[in-house]
Design a protein around this motif. Sequence first.
Motif, PDB file in Angstrom:
ATOM      1  N   TYR A   5      65.080 -67.111  -4.019  1.00 42.72           N
ATOM      2  CA  TYR A   5      64.006 -67.060  -5.130  1.00 42.72           C
ATOM      3  C   TYR A   5      64.983 -67.470  -6.331  1.00 42.72           C
ATOM      4  N   ARG A   6      64.453 -67.546  -7.644  1.00 43.53           N
ATOM      5  CA  ARG A   6      65.020 -67.920  -8.705  1.00 43.53           C
ATOM      6  C   ARG A   6      65.278 -66.768  -9.599  1.00 43.53           C
ATOM      7  N   THR A   7      66.171 -66.992 -10.297  1.00 45.25           N
ATOM      8  CA  THR A   7      66.906 -65.967 -11.072  1.00 45.25           C
ATOM      9  C   THR A   7      66.913 -66.486 -12.811  1.00 45.25           C
ATOM     10  N   ASP A   8      65.827 -66.177 -13.550  1.00 43.80           N
ATOM     11  CA  ASP A   8      65.704 -66.788 -14.928  1.00 43.80           C
ATOM     12  C   ASP A   8      66.568 -66.123 -16.000  1.00 43.80           C
ATOM     13  N   PRO A   9      67.223 -66.726 -16.976  1.00 39.11           N
ATOM     14  CA  PRO A   9      68.287 -66.366 -17.788  1.00 39.11           C
ATOM     15  C   PRO A   9      67.465 -65.371 -18.844  1.00 39.11           C
ATOM     16  N   GLY A  10      66.121 -65.591 -19.128  1.00 42.12           N
ATOM     17  CA  GLY A  10      65.431 -64.735 -19.805  1.00 42.12           C
ATOM     18  C   GLY A  10      64.584 -65.477 -21.248  1.00 42.12           C
ATOM     19  N   ARG A  11      63.693 -64.643 -21.621  1.00 44.76           N
ATOM     20  CA  ARG A  11      62.822 -65.141 -22.838  1.00 44.76           C
ATOM     21  C   ARG A  11      63.596 -65.237 -24.050  1.00 44.76           C
ATOM     22  N   GLU A  12      64.650 -64.266 -24.246  1.00 44.44           N
ATOM     23  CA  GLU A  12      65.176 -64.262 -25.542  1.00 44.44           C
ATOM     24  C   GLU A  12      66.487 -65.144 -25.421  1.00 44.44           C
ATOM     25  N   GLN A  13      66.449 -66.471 -25.769  1.00 50.01           N
ATOM     26  CA  GLN A  13      67.110 -67.349 -25.374  1.00 50.01           C
ATOM     27  C   GLN A  13      68.571 -67.343 -26.484  1.00 50.01           C
ATOM     28  N   THR A  14      69.579 -67.834 -25.956  1.00 47.07           N
ATOM     29  CA  THR A  14      70.911 -67.859 -27.056  1.00 47.07           C
ATOM     30  C   THR A  14      70.672 -69.292 -27.430  1.00 47.07           C
ATOM     31  N   VAL A  15      70.422 -70.386 -26.484  1.00 46.09           N
ATOM     32  CA  VAL A  15      70.490 -71.743 -26.971  1.00 46.09           C
ATOM     33  C   VAL A  15      69.604 -72.425 -26.036  1.00 46.09           C
ATOM     34  N   GLY A  16      69.197 -73.657 -26.321  1.00 45.06           N
ATOM     35  CA  GLY A  16      67.845 -74.260 -25.780  1.00 45.06           C
ATOM     36  C   GLY A  16      68.174 -74.534 -24.346  1.00 45.06           C
ATOM     37  N   ASN A  17      69.448 -74.317 -23.709  1.00 46.11           N
ATOM     38  CA  ASN A  17      69.765 -74.865 -22.296  1.00 46.11           C
ATOM     39  C   ASN A  17      70.415 -73.742 -21.797  1.00 46.11           C
ATOM     40  N   ASP A  18      69.919 -72.295 -21.879  1.00 43.60           N
ATOM     41  CA  ASP A  18      70.470 -71.389 -21.322  1.00 43.60           C
ATOM     42  C   ASP A  18      71.238 -71.443 -19.874  1.00 43.60           C
ATOM     43  N   PRO A  19      70.033 -71.829 -19.071  1.00 43.98           N
ATOM     44  CA  PRO A  19      70.423 -71.896 -17.492  1.00 43.98           C
ATOM     45  C   PRO A  19      71.611 -72.869 -17.233  1.00 43.98           C
ATOM     46  N   LEU A  20      71.850 -73.816 -17.968  1.00 44.63           N
ATOM     47  CA  LEU A  20      73.051 -74.603 -17.953  1.00 44.63           C
ATOM     48  C   LEU A  20      74.334 -73.883 -18.657  1.00 44.63           C
ATOM     49  N   LEU A  21      74.199 -73.095 -19.743  1.00 39.27           N
ATOM     50  CA  LEU A  21      75.338 -72.226 -20.048  1.00 39.27           C
ATOM     51  C   LEU A  21      75.750 -71.057 -19.275  1.00 39.27           C
ATOM     52  N   VAL A  22      74.726 -70.281 -18.945  1.00 38.06           N
ATOM     53  CA  VAL A  22      75.019 -68.962 -18.241  1.00 38.06           C
ATOM     54  C   VAL A  22      74.863 -68.931 -16.823  1.00 38.06           C
ATOM     55  N   GLY A  23      73.922 -69.720 -16.252  1.00 35.29           N
ATOM     56  CA  GLY A  23      73.546 -69.943 -14.883  1.00 35.29           C
ATOM     57  C   GLY A  23      72.182 -69.378 -14.735  1.00 35.29           C
ATOM     58  N   GLY A  24      71.734 -69.380 -13.494  1.00 41.45           N
ATOM     59  CA  GLY A  24      70.373 -69.167 -13.190  1.00 41.45           C
ATOM     60  C   GLY A  24      69.527 -70.356 -12.900  1.00 41.45           C
ATOM     61  N   GLN A  25      68.251 -70.376 -12.868  1.00 39.71           N
ATOM     62  CA  GLN A  25      67.135 -71.315 -12.418  1.00 39.71           C
ATOM     63  C   GLN A  25      66.000 -71.050 -12.937  1.00 39.71           C
ATOM     64  N   GLY A  26      66.003 -71.450 -14.307  1.00 40.31           N
ATOM     65  CA  GLY A  26      64.919 -71.126 -15.175  1.00 40.31           C
ATOM     66  C   GLY A  26      64.043 -72.162 -15.700  1.00 40.31           C
ATOM     67  N   ALA A  27      62.870 -71.976 -16.548  1.00 46.50           N
ATOM     68  CA  ALA A  27      62.133 -72.828 -17.077  1.00 46.50           C
ATOM     69  C   ALA A  27      62.764 -73.682 -18.260  1.00 46.50           C
ATOM     70  N   GLN A  28      63.659 -73.061 -18.832  1.00 47.90           N
ATOM     71  CA  GLN A  28      64.352 -73.605 -20.107  1.00 47.90           C
ATOM     72  C   GLN A  28      64.846 -74.956 -19.925  1.00 47.90           C
ATOM     73  N   TYR A  29      64.650 -75.890 -20.871  1.00 42.58           N
ATOM     74  CA  TYR A  29      65.305 -77.131 -20.522  1.00 42.58           C
ATOM     75  C   TYR A  29      64.900 -78.062 -22.035  1.00 42.58           C
ATOM     76  N   TYR A  30      66.062 -78.460 -22.436  1.00 43.15           N
ATOM     77  CA  TYR A  30      65.991 -79.335 -23.602  1.00 43.15           C
ATOM     78  C   TYR A  30      66.990 -80.556 -23.415  1.00 43.15           C
TER      79      TYR A  30
END
Length: 916
Positions: A546-571
Amino acid sequence: MTGQPARTRPDDQPREAAAPPASDAPPVALPDALPDAPRGVRARAAALAALVTVAALCLGDAVARSYPFGFRTRSVNDLGNQFVPFHAHLWDLLHGRGDGGLFLNWQSGYGASFLPDLGTYLGSPFALLVALFPRDQIDLAVYVITLLKMATAGAVMAQLLLTLRPGRWWAAGALGASYALCGWSVAEASYNPMWLDGLIALPLLCLVGLWALAGRRFIVGALLVALMWIANFYTAYMATLSAALLLLTRLLVDAPTGVSLRQRLGRVREVAGPAGLRGHGPAPLWRPVARLAGVLAVGVGLAAPMVSVVYFGTKHAYPGRVMEFTPKPWTDVLARLLPGTYNFSSPAVYVDTVALLLALTLPFNPAVPKRLRSGWTLLVAAVALSFQWGPTQLAWHAFSVPNGSQYRETFVLCGLLVTAAWLSFAHGTPGRRPLLAAGALLAVIAAGASRATELMRPWTYPLLLAGLAAVAVALLLARYAQRHHRPLLAALAVVLLIGAQVGQSAATMAVADRLRLGHLDDYAPWGERQQKQQELIADANGWPRYRTDPGREQTVGNDPLLVGGQGAQYYSSLTADVFSRTLTALGGGWYSRGRSLQSLDNPVTDAIFSVGARVHSPPDPHRDPNATIDVEPYVTRASVPPLVTVRPAVKKAPAFGSSPFRNQELLLGARVYTMADKIAIRGADGGPAARTPEHGYRLPPGPTKHSRPKALLTATCPGGSQVFLWAPHYWGTAALRGADRPPVGFRGDNPVTKIAPMQPLGKAPASGRVEVDLTIQKGGTVPADSIGCLDTGRLRKAVDRLRSHGATSVHVSDSVTDTGIRAELPAGSRGLAVVAVPRIAGWQCAAGDGEHRPADSYLGLIAVELDGSATSIDCTFRPPGLRLGSAVGAAALLALTLPAAYRLLRNRRESRHVHH
C-alpha cells in the motif's frame, strides 16, 4: 588583398614591443602584465575569480541574515518546492533508500517519469555532491552546490578572457567574478540552481569554439558540449547561440585590415589560437566552419538521450499558461544595470561598476583596434535590442515564451558586457578621455534609470557613487605607484577595485535576498517538522502493499521527495497532463497552473490509489502564523485494495463528468456518495448569496484587505455520513458546525493559477442538517453541487469487493533495465486489470506470457485486458524519447570515435611499413 602578404597583426608582436596606447594619459603600471597567459597565470586568475565570487555571495547572505548565516530562509519559490526536494530524492537514490530508479519515481504523483526530471533539475555533475552531506543538511548541500556552480562560472570566464587576449591575471580573475556575480545570477539563478549550468556553459562553449576554430581538442570539446547540454539543455541552448555570435564577431573583427572575409575565416588558426599555435597560412573557408559545426553537432548528439527524453517529457506535460511577451521599458533595463536594484520581471543585467565602466570605455578607447571596437560594440547593442523584440526574444527561449521571468537569457548580455570590459582593459588601460566618456555615458544611464521608481532603492545611488569613488582612488594610487615605483600602492589599488566589486555585489545579493521574501512564497529549511514526518512515514511504510501519503498539509510542493512516502503530490515542469487532469476530475487541487498537484485527503481516492497510511500534520507555522505549534503529527491507517485490481469488462470506455463525487464513484466502481439536498448560501445579513451563470454561488471578498465577511452554507445529508466540500475556486475557510475539528482552508484563486482540493469537514449530525460557516478571504465561487455525503459503510463494501478480486501479490522493480510493476492475479480473472498508477506515456503491459504493447487507459489509470487465461500482468516503463535519443547518441559516438580509431590504425600501419 589577394597576392599580397598580410600585414602583421598587433597581437603577433610581444606586448613589450607594442606601441603604447594612444591616450592623453600615460599607461598605468599595475602588477603582473603577462603576455602569454601561461598555466600558472590562468590558475591564479581562476582561483581569484572563484574566491571573490564565494566571498561576495557569502557576505551578501550574511548581511541579509539569510540561511545558512541567519534566521531568514533562502528556500523561495522553486528552490524550496523543487530543487531541494529533487536533490533530496537524488540523495536517497545514491544511498539506496529511494522508491524508484532513474526511469520511474514511485514517490511522486502516484508514479511519475523520473528521467526527464533528472535531466531538468539534476543533470549537472555538481548535483552528485549532495551525497557527501548528511540527509538532514540537504538545504546546506544545495547552497554549497550553488556556490560552487557560480564560482566555477567565474573561473571559466577568467580562462576565456585570457584566451581571447592575454592580460593581467588579476584583472581576468576580477572580471570573471563580475560575470559570476551578475544581477541575473544573484537575483534569479541563485534560487534556480539548474540555470547556473548555463552560466558555466557560456564561457566554456566559447572556449570550445575557439579550440574548434583552431583545429584543436575536438574530442574534449565535443564531450564538454555534451556535458553542458546534459546539465541543462535549456540554458545551454542560449549559451550556444551566444557563443556562436561571439565567435562570429571574433572572426569578422579580429583580423588585419585589408584582409577579405574569406581570408579572415581562413586565418582563424592564426587568430583563434594562443601564441605559439598559429598556422602557416589561410585555410579554406569551409574548414573552420565545418570544425565548429561538427564539434557542436557531435556534442549535442552525445547529449541526445537526455535531451530527447526532456523534450518528449515537455510534450506530455500539463500545458502551462500561454503568455505573450511584453518588453519592459528601457528605463527598467537601464535601472537593472545599477547595483542594489531588484525586480522579478525585468532583465537583471547588473555587473559591478568597475566592469560596467570598463565596458563603456570600449567604444572610446583608442588603444583598441577600430574594427574590434566597432564590432564588439555593435554585438552588445544588438543582443540588448534582441531582448526587447518579440521574435528574437522568442528565439532566445527556444521558441517558447517562459512562464514567470521572461528574461532568462540575461546572463548572455552580462557575459558580453564583461568580455567588452576585458577587451578594453587588456589592450591598454583606458586613459582620461575614454574614462570621462564612459563616465558621462554612465551618468546618462543613471539619469534614465531614475524614472524607474519601482526599481530604484535608497541604496542604489550610494552604491554606484561608492564604486565610482573606488575607481577614481584606485587610478590615482596606480598612477602614483607607477611614477614613484611603489608596487605596494599598485597592489593596494587592485585590492580597492576588488573590494568595491565585492561590496557592491554583496549588497545587491543582500537586497535580492530580502526583497524576494516579500513577493515569492518561501519555505523553511529542514527542521523538526520534516524530521517528525519522515520518522512517521518510515514507521508506517508498506510499499508496495500500500502507499503512505505524506498528507494534505504540505510543507513544500514535493513533500514525498523530501520526507518520503508515495503520495499524489508532485511539482515539476514535466507533470504529466494525464495525471493532472485525472486528479482534477476527482476533486484534486493544484498550484502553478496545474503542474503542482496537492494531496487529496479523501477515503474514496485513498481506496482507488491504495493509500493505506496517511500522515496528518498541523499547518506549517512557517507559512501560517496562526498555526497551532503544539499539535503533533499522526498517522491514520485504512484497509485498501492492492495496487492492481480487476474490474468488469466495459463495452464503451467510460468518461469523467463534471462532478468529482460521481467521478470518484466511477473510478471506484460503486456508489458511495449521496449528493446533498437543499444547498443554499446566505451572507451574514441573512440575504441569499449572488448566483453564478452555472447556478453556483458568488462570494465576494470584503471591502478592505483585512475584513473577513461571513457566510453560511446549509444543506441536508444523511445523518452520520461524512461531509465533503468541493469548492475549487473559493479562497477562505470552512467549518462544519458541531464537528470537532478546526476550520479547513481553501486556496482556490482561479482556474488558471490554482484550484483548491475537495476537503473533509466532519460527520453530519443525526438530524441531517448540515451548517457550514464560511469565512471569506479572497472570495470566489462555490458550485451548486458542492456538498457530497459519503456513506462509509458502502465504501467498506466496495473496498472489500476490490480486495477479493485484486492481485494476490505485487512487485515493483526499480533498476534501469527493469523498471515496472508485476502482479499475480486470481485464476480466471476476466475484464480489466486496473493498476493504480497514472497511464503516462511510456508504459507497456502484457497479460500472462503475452507480448508487451502500449498499456490501455481506464479513466487515466493503466489498464490491461484479461481473457480469463492469464494469472499475472507485467508492465514495464521506458521514458518516451529514450530510444530515439539513444540512437542519435550512438551515431554521435561513432562520429567521435571512428576518425580517431582510423588515425590510430593508419599510424600503426605506417609505423609497421617504416619498420619493415
